[in-house]
Each structure stands twice: as C-alpha cells, then as structure tokens.
Scaffold this active site. Structure first.
Site, mmCIF file in Angstrom:
data_model
loop_
_atom_site.group_PDB
_atom_site.id
_atom_site.type_symbol
_atom_site.label_atom_id
_atom_site.label_comp_id
_atom_site.label_asym_id
_atom_site.label_seq_id
_atom_site.Cartn_x
_atom_site.Cartn_y
_atom_site.Cartn_z
ATOM 1 N N ASP A 1 -1.301 -3.504 -2.148
ATOM 2 C CA ASP A 1 -0.966 -1.791 -1.946
ATOM 3 C C ASP A 1 -0.898 -1.735 -0.317
ATOM 4 O OD1 ASP A 1 -2.221 1.176 -1.622
ATOM 5 O OD2 ASP A 1 -4.570 0.045 -2.087
ATOM 6 N N TRP B 1 2.596 4.525 -3.325
ATOM 7 C CA TRP B 1 3.044 5.413 -3.625
ATOM 8 C C TRP B 1 4.196 6.572 -3.338
ATOM 9 C CZ3 TRP B 1 0.341 4.121 1.429
ATOM 10 C CH2 TRP B 1 -1.342 3.856 0.923
ATOM 11 N N ASP C 1 -2.756 8.955 -5.811
ATOM 12 C CA ASP C 1 -3.758 7.884 -6.678
ATOM 13 C C ASP C 1 -3.821 9.685 -8.018
ATOM 14 O OD1 ASP C 1 -4.231 6.317 -4.703
ATOM 15 O OD2 ASP C 1 -6.499 6.367 -4.742
HETATM 16 C C1 GAL Z 1 -5.633 3.110 -2.600
HETATM 17 C C2 GAL Z 1 -4.383 2.834 -4.095
HETATM 18 C C3 GAL Z 1 -5.166 3.139 -5.167
HETATM 19 C C4 GAL Z 1 -6.956 1.708 -5.600
HETATM 20 C C5 GAL Z 1 -7.510 2.292 -3.684
HETATM 21 C C6 GAL Z 1 -8.230 0.646 -3.436
HETATM 22 O O1 GAL Z 1 -4.778 2.946 -2.194
HETATM 23 O O2 GAL Z 1 -3.928 3.374 -4.205
HETATM 24 O O3 GAL Z 1 -4.794 2.367 -6.912
HETATM 25 O O4 GAL Z 1 -6.448 0.791 -5.043
HETATM 26 O O5 GAL Z 1 -6.165 1.831 -3.015
HETATM 27 O O6 GAL Z 1 -8.742 1.525 -1.831
#
Ligand code: GAL
Length: 391
Positions: A142, A178, A198
């Site tokens: 991430d 992202w 997301d």
């Molecule tokens: C976001 C990510 C999600 C999930 C989440 C967990 O940044 O895009 O898919 O992994 O963090 O905290």
C-alpha cells in the site's frame, strides 16, 4: 543518434520476472469483508468456503491490513498480532496451501500501514525474507504514510520488487498506489497496480472504470491494471453494490482483464452472488489467453459533469471471438446498441457475420452483422461473446 540513444535507454528498464500471474489472478481479500477485524479463525472460515470455488479458478486467499502489530521485534522482524493470529503466519500459510490455495499478505511502502501497523519502509529485504520463510505467494504493498511523488514511489516499489526477487520465491507483487500513472511503469515494478481509489461503492466502481479506459496498452501476461476488488450485494460488507450493479461490475472486470479478487462475505452468499462469481463463461472471458484489456467503443465517461448514459466495451478474444459488454449508466432500462462504428472499433467490419451468445443466459441468440442492440435494465450490463462466422 540522440533519438536512438533515448529509445535504447527507455527500453532498458528493470523488470519483475517472477513467472506468476500470467492471467489475471483470482481469489479473495479480507478488506471489504473483515476490515481490521481479521483473525486466524475468520481466515480459516473463509478458507473452508472458498475451497469450494477452487475449480472456478479462485486461487489466492489474501490478508489485508491489520495482521501485524505497530512495533517490530528488536531485531526488526515484523510482529504478527498474537491475539488475532495465535499460531502465527507459517501455520496459516500451511493450512492454506494444504487446501490447494495460495497465501497473500499485505504491507505498505510507508513506515506505517493505513491502519497504523508496521510498514515496510527501510525493512523491505527483511520483510520479503520473512514472507518467503512463511510461504507467502502474494504481496500487496500500500501507499499510506508515504510520499506521493512519482519517482519516490517508483523507487520504493523497486526496493520491494528487488527484495522479493532476491528471496527466490515467486510472489505476485501488487502495488497499491491509487493512481493511473502507475500503468506505464507498472510492469517493470510489479504484476499489478491499483489505478484509482478504493472501489467500495457504485460511484467509485464507475470512477475506476473510467480510469481504465485509457490504460489498455499496459495489460500483458504478468502485468495488470487493478481497479480494486469484486463486490457482492451483501450490505454486511464494508463495500457492496446492488445485485444488478455487482453483476455489471463482474461483466466489466472480465472485459477489462482485471484481477478477480472477491471482496465479499463468502458465508451466506446469496444465490445471486454465487451465480455471478461462478459463471464459467464470464470467467473464461476474464481469463482469455490473448490477455488483452477491453476498450470503450461507444459512449464516454460514466462520471463527471456530463456522464454518458451508456457504454459499450469490447475485448478481442482467442478463437476469432470478441466480448461485447453493454453497460447502462442510467437509472432506467434502455436499449443500448453497438452500431457499425462501434463494430469497427471492436475490429469487426460491417460485412462480418458473427454468432452471438449471451453469456449470462448461457444461450446462443442468433447472428449479427454490423449492429447489435440489447435491452439493459437500470445500472446493469449485458455481456455477449461474438464469434466470427465469415467476413
Ligand atoms: C487502502 C487500500 C485498501 C486497503 C486499506 C487497508 O489504502 O487502498 O485496499 O488495503 O488501505 O488499510
């Protein structure tokens, strides 16, 4: 001379050559289902259910955020949350492997994950080694608590890529940054890269579809644009759609050659959701061996100030076939057509005769030549496989 040199330099990028994810990978991820409430018991429960889906191609069981503690051991090794995962990750990996599945884990290129657990910044080599020792097959990294500068992001991902390569264990590497700007360099860093936010609701799903529209150039065996997880229609999950929207998403994800990672609650799956995720004809489009990504051949943006009321997307498939997806972006049913321009954009001449099969109904519905119309319910999609008969 100058140009030749420039071309040579651009061509000489490092590549991730781990031999995995030659087709869009399929499986499950805990995030929309459990959020931070993940545990060994919960994962084993999922394993018991998803094991029945192995025959459809689902293969990876991936943990998302919250399996680790914030503080590492004094030697730098990442610490598994001992309350949630009392028997540790090696135990879980073994269980998952024994069931014929592969095991995925989550980390972050910042010093903390999005939920504030230990991130891999500065610990890439050590973490990659730990994952390899546990038997990890998939790593999602991430971008929280990390720079949004492109070159910093690329070099941080390159560090994890090299660390994973160094272990000698093939692990799918999923970048989660992202942004669509990962696509042009994605294949040199990982096997897939998130191209947007997301996608936990209908607007975000459509935003990600729009992002995908210009990114088909970057899809290749081992390298996929990632528009986030497949949602079901169960309101108990953190991300969900209506039943028809979820089927529309699954149709599009197939045409887009997107990874099919389920982000839904698998226990008490409705018969509708089960039928969606086990439709072999739709999955076959997603897994088609030509590995091309579909393109928008009619209509424009689904979001923004003047969204299109419909889209047609097409994808060239093996055995002289084309998938056509008619996507209704309006709150009412409408007839959506693919005219001769739309056929031409799909590689089909106006004279070409195609046999048309409705892959949701599992039914051959006749022949078409330069034109096809479909009546599509509100915020829904239909999906056809066209097979060329003669030119
Ligand atoms: C976001 C990510 C999600 C999930 C989440 C967990 O940044 O895009 O898919 O992994 O963090 O905290």
């Amino acid at each position: 001379m100058f140009w030749l040199l420039l071309v040579a330099t651009i061509g000489a990028v490092a590549a991730l050559d781990n031999g995995v994810a030659l087709l869009p990978y399929m499986g499950y991820n805990t995030w929309y289902d459990y959020g931070c409430n993940i545990s060994e018991a919960g994962v084993l429960k999922v394993l018991g259910i998803i094991a029945q889906l192995r025959g459809y191609g689902y293969e990876y069981l991936n943990l998302d955020d919250c399996w680790a503690l914030k503080e590492r051991y004094s030697n730098g090794t990442v610490r598994v949350d001992p309350v949630a995962f009392p028997r540790g990750m090696k135990y879980l990996a073994d269980k998952i492997h024994q069931a014929g599945f592969k095991f995925g884990i989550y980390t972050c290129r910042g010093n903390l994950t999005c939920a504030g657990r230990a991130g891999s910044l500065g610990y890439e080599a050590q973490d990659a080694q730990t994952y390899a020792e546990w038997g990890v097959d998939f790593v999602k990294e991430d971008s929280c608590y990390a720079s949004s500068n492109q070159s910093v992001a690329f070099s941080q991902y390159a560090r994890m890529r090299d660390a994973l390569n160094q272990t000698g264990r093939p692990m799918v590497f999923n970048l989660c940054g992202w942004n669509p700007w990962y696509a042009p360099v994605g294949a040199s860093l990982g096997n897939s890269w998130r191209i947007g936010d997301d996608g936990g609701n209908w607007d975000k799903v459509r935003e990600n579809i729009d992002n995908m529209a210009s990114l088909h150039w970057w899809t290749n065996p081992g390298a996929f644009n990632d528009p986030d997880y497949v949602l079901g229609s169960d309101p108990r999950t953190y991300g969900f759609l209506t039943p028809t929207q979820s089927r529309a998403q699954f149709s599009l994800w197939s045409v887009l050659a997107a990874p099919l990672i389920l982000g839904m609650k698998l226990s008490n799956l409705s018969s509708w959701d089960l039928e969606t995720i086990t439709n072999r004809e739709v999955i076959a489009i997603n897994q088609d061996s030509l590995v091309t990504q579909g393109q928008r051949v009619a209509g424009g943006s689904l979001m923004g100030s003047s969204p299109s009321s419909f889209n047609v997307w097409s994808r060239v498939l093996q055995n002289r076939a084309v998938a056509l997806c008619f996507f209704n972006n309006a709150p009412i049913a409408q007839n959506i057509s693919c005219d001769s321009t739309c056929f031409a954009a799909s590689g089909l001449a106006p004279t070409t005769v195609v046999a048309v099969r409705d892959v949701w109904l599992h039914k051959d519905i006749g022949f078409a030549q330069g034109f096809l119309v479909s009546e599509v319910p509100a915020f829904s999609a239909s999906l056809f496989r066209l097979t060329i008969q003669y030119m």
